[in-house]
Design a protein around this motif. Structure first.
Motif, PDB file in Angstrom:
ATOM      1  N   THR A 114      38.753 -28.347  21.861  1.00 50.93           N
ATOM      2  CA  THR A 114      39.741 -27.290  22.074  1.00 50.93           C
ATOM      3  C   THR A 114      39.832 -27.045  23.579  1.00 50.93           C
ATOM      4  OG1 THR A 114      38.092 -25.522  21.930  1.00 50.93           O
ATOM      5  CG2 THR A 114      39.204 -26.145  19.881  1.00 50.93           C
ATOM      6  N   THR A 115      40.884 -26.382  24.007  1.00 49.81           N
ATOM      7  CA  THR A 115      40.996 -26.044  25.426  1.00 49.81           C
ATOM      8  C   THR A 115      39.859 -25.095  25.807  1.00 49.81           C
ATOM      9  OG1 THR A 115      42.517 -24.234  24.949  1.00 49.81           O
ATOM     10  CG2 THR A 115      43.495 -26.373  25.468  1.00 49.81           C
ATOM     11  N   PHE A 116      39.484 -25.087  27.089  1.00 51.88           N
ATOM     12  CA  PHE A 116      38.340 -24.297  27.524  1.00 51.88           C
ATOM     13  C   PHE A 116      38.427 -23.999  29.008  1.00 51.88           C
ATOM     14  CE2 PHE A 116      37.221 -28.715  28.117  1.00 51.88           C
ATOM     15  CZ  PHE A 116      36.560 -28.736  29.337  1.00 51.88           C
ATOM     16  N   VAL A 117      37.524 -23.141  29.464  1.00 52.73           N
ATOM     17  CA  VAL A 117      37.369 -22.837  30.884  1.00 52.73           C
ATOM     18  C   VAL A 117      36.064 -23.492  31.338  1.00 52.73           C
ATOM     19  CG1 VAL A 117      37.074 -21.030  32.612  1.00 52.73           C
ATOM     20  CG2 VAL A 117      38.624 -20.667  30.674  1.00 52.73           C
ATOM     21  N   TYR A 118      36.161 -24.354  32.359  1.00 55.06           N
ATOM     22  CA  TYR A 118      34.987 -25.085  32.843  1.00 55.06           C
ATOM     23  C   TYR A 118      33.888 -24.103  33.252  1.00 55.06           C
ATOM     24  CZ  TYR A 118      32.219 -28.681  35.134  1.00 55.06           C
ATOM     25  OH  TYR A 118      31.211 -29.551  35.470  1.00 55.06           O
ATOM     26  N   GLY A 119      32.662 -24.394  32.828  1.00 54.29           N
ATOM     27  CA  GLY A 119      31.505 -23.598  33.217  1.00 54.29           C
ATOM     28  C   GLY A 119      31.238 -22.380  32.349  1.00 54.29           C
ATOM     29  N   SER A 120      32.178 -22.007  31.472  1.00 58.50           N
ATOM     30  CA  SER A 120      31.928 -20.848  30.613  1.00 58.50           C
ATOM     31  C   SER A 120      32.282 -21.157  29.160  1.00 58.50           C
ATOM     32  CB  SER A 120      32.720 -19.632  31.106  1.00 58.50           C
ATOM     33  OG  SER A 120      34.105 -19.886  31.044  1.00 58.50           O
ATOM     34  N   CYS A 121      32.035 -22.375  28.761  1.00 59.35           N
ATOM     35  CA  CYS A 121      32.385 -22.839  27.423  1.00 59.35           C
ATOM     36  C   CYS A 121      31.110 -23.086  26.611  1.00 59.35           C
ATOM     37  CB  CYS A 121      33.197 -24.126  27.533  1.00 59.35           C
ATOM     38  SG  CYS A 121      33.600 -24.879  25.954  1.00 59.35           S
ATOM     39  N   ALA A 122      30.948 -22.342  25.542  1.00 57.59           N
ATOM     40  CA  ALA A 122      29.745 -22.470  24.714  1.00 57.59           C
ATOM     41  C   ALA A 122      29.760 -23.720  23.838  1.00 57.59           C
ATOM     42  CB  ALA A 122      29.588 -21.227  23.841  1.00 57.59           C
ATOM     43  N   ILE A 123      30.939 -24.242  23.500  1.00 60.48           N
ATOM     44  CA  ILE A 123      31.009 -25.398  22.597  1.00 60.48           C
ATOM     45  C   ILE A 123      31.188 -26.720  23.332  1.00 60.48           C
ATOM     46  CG2 ILE A 123      31.928 -24.033  20.686  1.00 60.48           C
ATOM     47  CD1 ILE A 123      34.696 -25.388  21.382  1.00 60.48           C
ATOM     48  N   CYS A 124      31.300 -26.675  24.645  1.00 58.57           N
ATOM     49  CA  CYS A 124      31.541 -27.895  25.425  1.00 58.57           C
ATOM     50  C   CYS A 124      30.276 -28.729  25.577  1.00 58.57           C
ATOM     51  CB  CYS A 124      32.058 -27.532  26.817  1.00 58.57           C
ATOM     52  SG  CYS A 124      33.671 -26.771  26.785  1.00 58.57           S
ATOM     53  N   GLN A 125      30.505 -30.007  25.855  1.00 55.97           N
ATOM     54  CA  GLN A 125      29.419 -30.926  26.169  1.00 55.97           C
ATOM     55  C   GLN A 125      29.701 -31.534  27.538  1.00 55.97           C
ATOM     56  OE1 GLN A 125      28.115 -33.597  22.936  1.00 55.97           O
ATOM     57  NE2 GLN A 125      29.740 -32.674  21.718  1.00 55.97           N
ATOM     58  N   PHE A 126      28.639 -31.951  28.219  1.00 55.62           N
ATOM     59  CA  PHE A 126      28.801 -32.675  29.472  1.00 55.62           C
ATOM     60  C   PHE A 126      28.801 -34.151  29.163  1.00 55.62           C
ATOM     61  CE2 PHE A 126      27.376 -28.600  31.048  1.00 55.62           C
ATOM     62  CZ  PHE A 126      28.222 -28.413  32.134  1.00 55.62           C
ATOM     63  N   LEU A 127      29.720 -34.874  29.771  1.00 59.80           N
ATOM     64  CA  LEU A 127      29.812 -36.310  29.578  1.00 59.80           C
ATOM     65  C   LEU A 127      28.565 -36.973  30.137  1.00 59.80           C
ATOM     66  CD1 LEU A 127      32.045 -38.185  28.444  1.00 59.80           C
ATOM     67  CD2 LEU A 127      32.781 -38.554  30.785  1.00 59.80           C
ATOM     68  N   SER A 128      28.138 -38.061  29.519  1.00 61.31           N
ATOM     69  CA  SER A 128      27.002 -38.811  30.047  1.00 61.31           C
ATOM     70  C   SER A 128      27.322 -40.299  29.977  1.00 61.31           C
ATOM     71  CB  SER A 128      25.725 -38.498  29.264  1.00 61.31           C
ATOM     72  OG  SER A 128      25.734 -39.125  28.005  1.00 61.31           O
ATOM     73  N   GLY A 129      26.478 -41.088  30.599  1.00 64.67           N
ATOM     74  CA  GLY A 129      26.646 -42.530  30.554  1.00 64.67           C
ATOM     75  C   GLY A 129      26.343 -43.103  29.181  1.00 64.67           C
ATOM     76  N   ALA A 130      25.586 -42.357  28.375  1.00 70.07           N
ATOM     77  CA  ALA A 130      25.278 -42.778  27.009  1.00 70.07           C
ATOM     78  C   ALA A 130      26.304 -42.168  26.063  1.00 70.07           C
ATOM     79  CB  ALA A 130      23.880 -42.329  26.620  1.00 70.07           C
ATOM     80  N   ALA A 131      26.773 -42.946  25.126  1.00 68.79           N
ATOM     81  CA  ALA A 131      27.769 -42.454  24.176  1.00 68.79           C
ATOM     82  C   ALA A 131      27.191 -41.327  23.325  1.00 68.79           C
ATOM     83  CB  ALA A 131      28.238 -43.593  23.294  1.00 68.79           C
ATOM     84  N   THR A 132      27.995 -40.287  23.129  1.00 70.05           N
ATOM     85  CA  THR A 132      27.610 -39.131  22.330  1.00 70.05           C
ATOM     86  C   THR A 132      28.652 -38.931  21.239  1.00 70.05           C
ATOM     87  OG1 THR A 132      26.632 -38.094  24.280  1.00 70.05           O
ATOM     88  CG2 THR A 132      27.118 -36.657  22.419  1.00 70.05           C
ATOM     89  N   ASP A 133      28.202 -38.777  19.998  1.00 64.63           N
ATOM     90  CA  ASP A 133      29.129 -38.570  18.893  1.00 64.63           C
ATOM     91  C   ASP A 133      29.743 -37.179  18.957  1.00 64.63           C
ATOM     92  OD1 ASP A 133      28.491 -41.089  18.026  1.00 64.63           O
ATOM     93  OD2 ASP A 133      27.334 -40.446  16.291  1.00 64.63           O
TER      94      ASP A 133
END
Length: 114
Positions: A48-67
């Motif tokens: 869903t749309t969000f505000v960077y840095g204040s999003c409880a449901i967000c994930q940070f991208l990584s070099g390893a694939a995340t489901d």
């Protein structure tokens, strides 16, 4: 440099054209350009749309694939795929040089819950 995208999100649309429901696995590479690389974990994403840095449901991208649980149903027509947007924001670290940067984010269909 030293800023983030706030409430402005880039969008990638995942399309299911297959014969089964899917989730998606997401990963990426650092952004490279005219100065030091921007680490891949400076990208944040959500379904869903969000505000960077204040999003409880967000994930940070990584070099390893995340489901990511997007649960895109199988299409009911060959001409109309089912879709789900994945939203991205980024923070550019202080000290990053100005200029263009490029990187790659990867999306792979996976079985729901897998």
């Amino acid at each position: 440099p030293g800023q983030n995208t706030g409430a402005v999100n880039a969008t990638s649309t995942v399309r299911n054209t297959g014969n089964t429901n899917i989730d998606v696995s997401v990963g990426g590479d650092p952004l490279t350009g005219t100065g030091p690389n921007i680490p891949v974990d400076k990208q944040q994403y959500a379904t869903t749309t969000f505000v960077y840095g204040s999003c409880a449901i967000c994930q940070f991208l990584s070099g390893a694939a995340t489901d990511v649980d997007v649960n895109i149903p199988k299409p009911t027509s060959t001409t109309s795929p089912e879709t789900q947007d994945v939203y991205f924001g980024i923070e550019v670290p202080t000290g990053t040089g100005s200029g263009g940067y490029t990187g790659t984010n990867y999306f792979e269909a996976v079985a729901p819950g897998g």
